[in-house]
Each structure stands twice: as structure tokens, then as C-alpha cells.
Design a protein around this motif. Sequence first.
Motif, PDB file in Angstrom:
ATOM      1  N   PRO A  14     -16.217 -15.319  -8.118  1.00  0.00           N
ATOM      2  CA  PRO A  14     -14.923 -14.639  -8.087  1.00  0.00           C
ATOM      3  C   PRO A  14     -14.877 -13.657  -6.919  1.00  0.00           C
ATOM      4  CG  PRO A  14     -15.867 -14.603 -10.290  1.00  0.00           C
ATOM      5  CD  PRO A  14     -16.951 -15.062  -9.365  1.00  0.00           C
ATOM      6  N   VAL A  15     -13.699 -13.548  -6.302  1.00  0.00           N
ATOM      7  CA  VAL A  15     -13.561 -12.740  -5.094  1.00  0.00           C
ATOM      8  C   VAL A  15     -12.329 -11.851  -5.201  1.00  0.00           C
ATOM      9  CG1 VAL A  15     -13.384 -12.764  -2.583  1.00  0.00           C
ATOM     10  CG2 VAL A  15     -14.509 -14.660  -3.759  1.00  0.00           C
ATOM     11  N   LEU A  16     -12.505 -10.566  -4.908  1.00  0.00           N
ATOM     12  CA  LEU A  16     -11.379  -9.672  -4.660  1.00  0.00           C
ATOM     13  C   LEU A  16     -11.298  -9.522  -3.149  1.00  0.00           C
ATOM     14  CD1 LEU A  16     -10.571  -6.300  -6.447  1.00  0.00           C
ATOM     15  CD2 LEU A  16     -10.091  -6.687  -4.041  1.00  0.00           C
ATOM     16  N   VAL A  17     -10.183  -9.944  -2.555  1.00  0.00           N
ATOM     17  CA  VAL A  17     -10.045  -9.895  -1.100  1.00  0.00           C
ATOM     18  C   VAL A  17      -8.874  -8.994  -0.741  1.00  0.00           C
ATOM     19  CG1 VAL A  17      -8.716 -12.060  -1.130  1.00  0.00           C
ATOM     20  CG2 VAL A  17      -9.732 -11.259   1.017  1.00  0.00           C
ATOM     21  N   GLU A  18      -9.140  -8.053   0.162  1.00  0.00           N
ATOM     22  CA  GLU A  18      -8.116  -7.097   0.556  1.00  0.00           C
ATOM     23  C   GLU A  18      -6.938  -7.800   1.237  1.00  0.00           C
ATOM     24  OE1 GLU A  18      -6.921  -4.132   0.422  1.00  0.00           O
ATOM     25  OE2 GLU A  18      -8.376  -3.577  -1.095  1.00  0.00           O
ATOM     26  N   LYS A  19      -5.816  -7.100   1.243  1.00  0.00           N
ATOM     27  CA  LYS A  19      -4.619  -7.639   1.892  1.00  0.00           C
ATOM     28  C   LYS A  19      -4.650  -7.304   3.386  1.00  0.00           C
ATOM     29  CE  LYS A  19      -2.600  -3.689   2.883  1.00  0.00           C
ATOM     30  NZ  LYS A  19      -2.253  -3.304   4.262  1.00  0.00           N
ATOM     31  N   PRO A  20      -3.952  -8.080   4.223  1.00  0.00           N
ATOM     32  CA  PRO A  20      -3.417  -9.395   3.893  1.00  0.00           C
ATOM     33  C   PRO A  20      -4.560 -10.385   3.719  1.00  0.00           C
ATOM     34  CG  PRO A  20      -3.220  -9.024   6.248  1.00  0.00           C
ATOM     35  CD  PRO A  20      -3.732  -7.738   5.653  1.00  0.00           C
ATOM     36  N   VAL A  21      -4.405 -11.293   2.775  1.00  0.00           N
ATOM     37  CA  VAL A  21      -5.478 -12.246   2.491  1.00  0.00           C
ATOM     38  C   VAL A  21      -5.826 -13.037   3.747  1.00  0.00           C
ATOM     39  CG1 VAL A  21      -6.082 -14.275   1.129  1.00  0.00           C
ATOM     40  CG2 VAL A  21      -4.879 -12.376   0.056  1.00  0.00           C
ATOM     41  N   VAL A  22      -4.812 -13.481   4.479  1.00  0.00           N
ATOM     42  CA  VAL A  22      -5.008 -14.166   5.758  1.00  0.00           C
ATOM     43  C   VAL A  22      -3.958 -13.661   6.736  1.00  0.00           C
ATOM     44  CG1 VAL A  22      -6.054 -16.250   4.798  1.00  0.00           C
ATOM     45  CG2 VAL A  22      -3.568 -16.110   4.999  1.00  0.00           C
ATOM     46  N   THR A  23      -4.125 -14.014   8.009  1.00  0.00           N
ATOM     47  CA  THR A  23      -3.203 -13.509   9.031  1.00  0.00           C
ATOM     48  C   THR A  23      -2.642 -14.600   9.932  1.00  0.00           C
ATOM     49  OG1 THR A  23      -5.041 -13.076  10.554  1.00  0.00           O
ATOM     50  CG2 THR A  23      -4.365 -11.264   9.104  1.00  0.00           C
ATOM     51  N   SER A  24      -2.935 -15.864   9.646  1.00  0.00           N
ATOM     52  CA  SER A  24      -2.459 -16.942  10.517  1.00  0.00           C
ATOM     53  C   SER A  24      -1.943 -18.107   9.690  1.00  0.00           C
ATOM     54  CB  SER A  24      -3.586 -17.433  11.435  1.00  0.00           C
ATOM     55  OG  SER A  24      -4.570 -18.138  10.687  1.00  0.00           O
ATOM     56  N   GLU A  25      -1.073 -18.900  10.297  1.00  0.00           N
ATOM     57  CA  GLU A  25      -0.551 -20.097   9.637  1.00  0.00           C
ATOM     58  C   GLU A  25      -1.679 -21.065   9.297  1.00  0.00           C
ATOM     59  OE1 GLU A  25       2.414 -20.911   8.657  1.00  0.00           O
ATOM     60  OE2 GLU A  25       3.792 -19.517   9.642  1.00  0.00           O
ATOM     61  N   GLU A  26      -2.664 -21.173  10.189  1.00  0.00           N
ATOM     62  CA  GLU A  26      -3.778 -22.097   9.962  1.00  0.00           C
ATOM     63  C   GLU A  26      -4.567 -21.715   8.714  1.00  0.00           C
ATOM     64  OE1 GLU A  26      -7.879 -23.650  12.189  1.00  0.00           O
ATOM     65  OE2 GLU A  26      -6.589 -22.164  13.145  1.00  0.00           O
ATOM     66  N   ASP A  27      -4.921 -20.427   8.600  1.00  0.00           N
ATOM     67  CA  ASP A  27      -5.685 -19.989   7.433  1.00  0.00           C
ATOM     68  C   ASP A  27      -4.834 -20.024   6.169  1.00  0.00           C
ATOM     69  OD1 ASP A  27      -7.986 -19.651   8.872  1.00  0.00           O
ATOM     70  OD2 ASP A  27      -7.729 -17.499   9.171  1.00  0.00           O
ATOM     71  N   LEU A  28      -3.547 -19.748   6.307  1.00  0.00           N
ATOM     72  CA  LEU A  28      -2.634 -19.847   5.170  1.00  0.00           C
ATOM     73  C   LEU A  28      -2.654 -21.264   4.606  1.00  0.00           C
ATOM     74  CD1 LEU A  28      -0.357 -18.418   3.499  1.00  0.00           C
ATOM     75  CD2 LEU A  28       1.235 -19.258   5.219  1.00  0.00           C
ATOM     76  N   ALA A  29      -2.575 -22.260   5.485  1.00  0.00           N
ATOM     77  CA  ALA A  29      -2.591 -23.658   5.045  1.00  0.00           C
ATOM     78  C   ALA A  29      -3.923 -24.017   4.392  1.00  0.00           C
ATOM     79  CB  ALA A  29      -2.313 -24.576   6.233  1.00  0.00           C
ATOM     80  N   ARG A  30      -5.025 -23.470   4.921  1.00  0.00           N
ATOM     81  CA  ARG A  30      -6.345 -23.770   4.339  1.00  0.00           C
ATOM     82  C   ARG A  30      -6.435 -23.270   2.906  1.00  0.00           C
ATOM     83  NH1 ARG A  30     -10.839 -21.691   8.481  1.00  0.00           N
ATOM     84  NH2 ARG A  30     -12.242 -22.819   7.068  1.00  0.00           N
ATOM     85  N   LEU A  31      -5.925 -22.070   2.654  1.00  0.00           N
ATOM     86  CA  LEU A  31      -6.006 -21.535   1.298  1.00  0.00           C
ATOM     87  C   LEU A  31      -5.002 -22.209   0.368  1.00  0.00           C
ATOM     88  CD1 LEU A  31      -6.712 -17.720   1.648  1.00  0.00           C
ATOM     89  CD2 LEU A  31      -8.248 -19.674   1.804  1.00  0.00           C
TER      90      LEU A  31
END
Length: 324
Positions: free
Chosen positions: A92-109
Amino acid sequence: MASTSIRVAVIGAGDFGRRHIAVLSALPEFHLAAIADRNEAAARESAQAHGAEPFSSLEAVLGRLEIDAVVIATPPTAHTADLLMALDHGLPVLVEKPVVTSEEDLARLESLPAELRRLVLPGHISRYLPSFCALRERMRGETVRAIRAVRYVPRERVAMHGESHPALSAMVHDFDLIRALVPSELEHVSSVQSLIDPALPHPQAVFVHLRFANGTIASVDNLWTLPHARKYIDARLEVSSDETLATLSLPGGEVSFAAPDREYAPAIELEGSVYGVPAGALANQLRYFAAHVRGTAVDTAVTLEDALWSVRVALQVQQQASGG
């Protein structure tokens, strides 16, 4: 998972990483096992102060220690690699905001299977403010017609967030709160920005309008124009329904409600600790993370889908306001 303390590793010993470290080390739900930072001196300093082991990376932690959960508080552009590594280990992961910063990483998640997405708790701390929880509960069952969010930030903090556009570093909080209040599809985004001081890396004024399929409209104004840092933030959220006007102010966490029959402000205080026990939004979030890790959370505070929705809006604002 048994009721023993959760062995947690914090990745990132910078400003907000140190905040997580301080609260985690004081919460009985957690055992702060490891602190990792590419700045090894920073990791050692924090680890020595809190009885943890220092490391240079999450990979090094996983190669040496048995841990139960991970908190990622690195710069936003570094989130994805550590997040995917933790998920590969089923953590389990708590990840600070913003979770991602690019369209590429957004698509991966977005492409992650559901069982992995459920392991991720986005660090949208504003959802844990007692004032916002009171506001959301009061507005439950009412149709929100309009929302106005205004956020003033000290101008010197623009440089602190040099890697991220204000839509990602600050306004993503407001987008997330709006999503929590409006159960409808987003239909339209419009935005403008102004670079008041060309010497600074990002625009200091960004104005956004959102329109939803159910007719709700929202206005989000973000101004990095406070002339000093005596206030960490000066923010206001106004939520209007057919029956109620709700107002939340920060700092202070004051919330008030105006309805046809009365106007009132519930007694809500936001303190750093109560008799030495950590309190406030960050402690609330980390206690919820403990329940999330153990699988005992009775309700969902915020999902990865919520966080990615907010990032998608922020990226659209960044591109549109910049004239892209």
C-alpha cells in the motif's frame, strides 16, 4: 494484517517528507522503519532523529528491509517510478499530490488493474480537514449549484514549486474538493493565466471555470501574490445549493452555513496536537492510511481515480492557460 505497528518507509526527506516523518513517528499505528532520499545526508539526519534506518532510494529499502507500506513525498516528477516499484511489491502506498505531472504517467496509472489502484491512497490532505468534512456532510443530499474557490499563496513559494505549474502544485487541491462535492461528469474547462513577474518560473495568477453535466459551475482562482510568507496560505471555499451557502476559510479551518431559517458556525478547531497526540489533517490522513493498509477502513476517503481526475483537469488548465 495484525494489529501490530505498520512498518512504513518514507521516501523523500524534504519539506513535506519531514512533516510526514514527524507525525508518523508519533503515531502508535506506525513504526517508522526507513527514510530514503537521494540526498543521503538528509536521509541520515532525519533517520537519526527518529530512530529509523537511512537509505538512498526505495529500491535500497526493499532490498534490505521487510516493510508493510510506503509514503512517497519526493518531488512530483519522481512519483511514478517509486509508486510502480512499491505496487510491484504489493505494498500500500500513500503518495503526495500531485500523484503525477504528465499525460504519459497519467495514462500509465489509469491502465493499472483495479487491485493495484486500490492499494494507492493519494495525499489529498484537504479531504481530511475537519472543516471540509463538516461542510461535505452538511451539503450531503443537497444539489450543489455553484462553487467558488480562491487561494492566495506567498509569491516566494513559486520558486519552491519550480517543477510544477500552479494548476498541479496548488489548484489540484481545489479540483479534488470540487470533485468530492459534485457527482457529475465534467463537460467544460476554460482557463487564463498571467505572468506578473517574468523572473519567476510560473504564472502567479491562474483563473479557471468548470462546468458539469448536471449544471453545476465552479470558479477556481489561484494567486501567488501574497507579499510575505507570514501566512502559509489564505484560502476560501464557497459552496451554494438551493438551500444553503457554505463557506470554509483557511488557515483556521472555520466553516459556516447560511440557510433560510438560520446562520450558524459549528465549533471546529484544527490543532497540531492534543495533549501530545498528533491531530489535524495530516494526522487524520495517516491514521486513515493505517486503516487502509490493514484493510479496516469503513469508507473511501479518496481514490486514485479521484486524484487522476484532478491531475487531468490540472494538465488541461496548464495547457490551455499557457496558450497550448
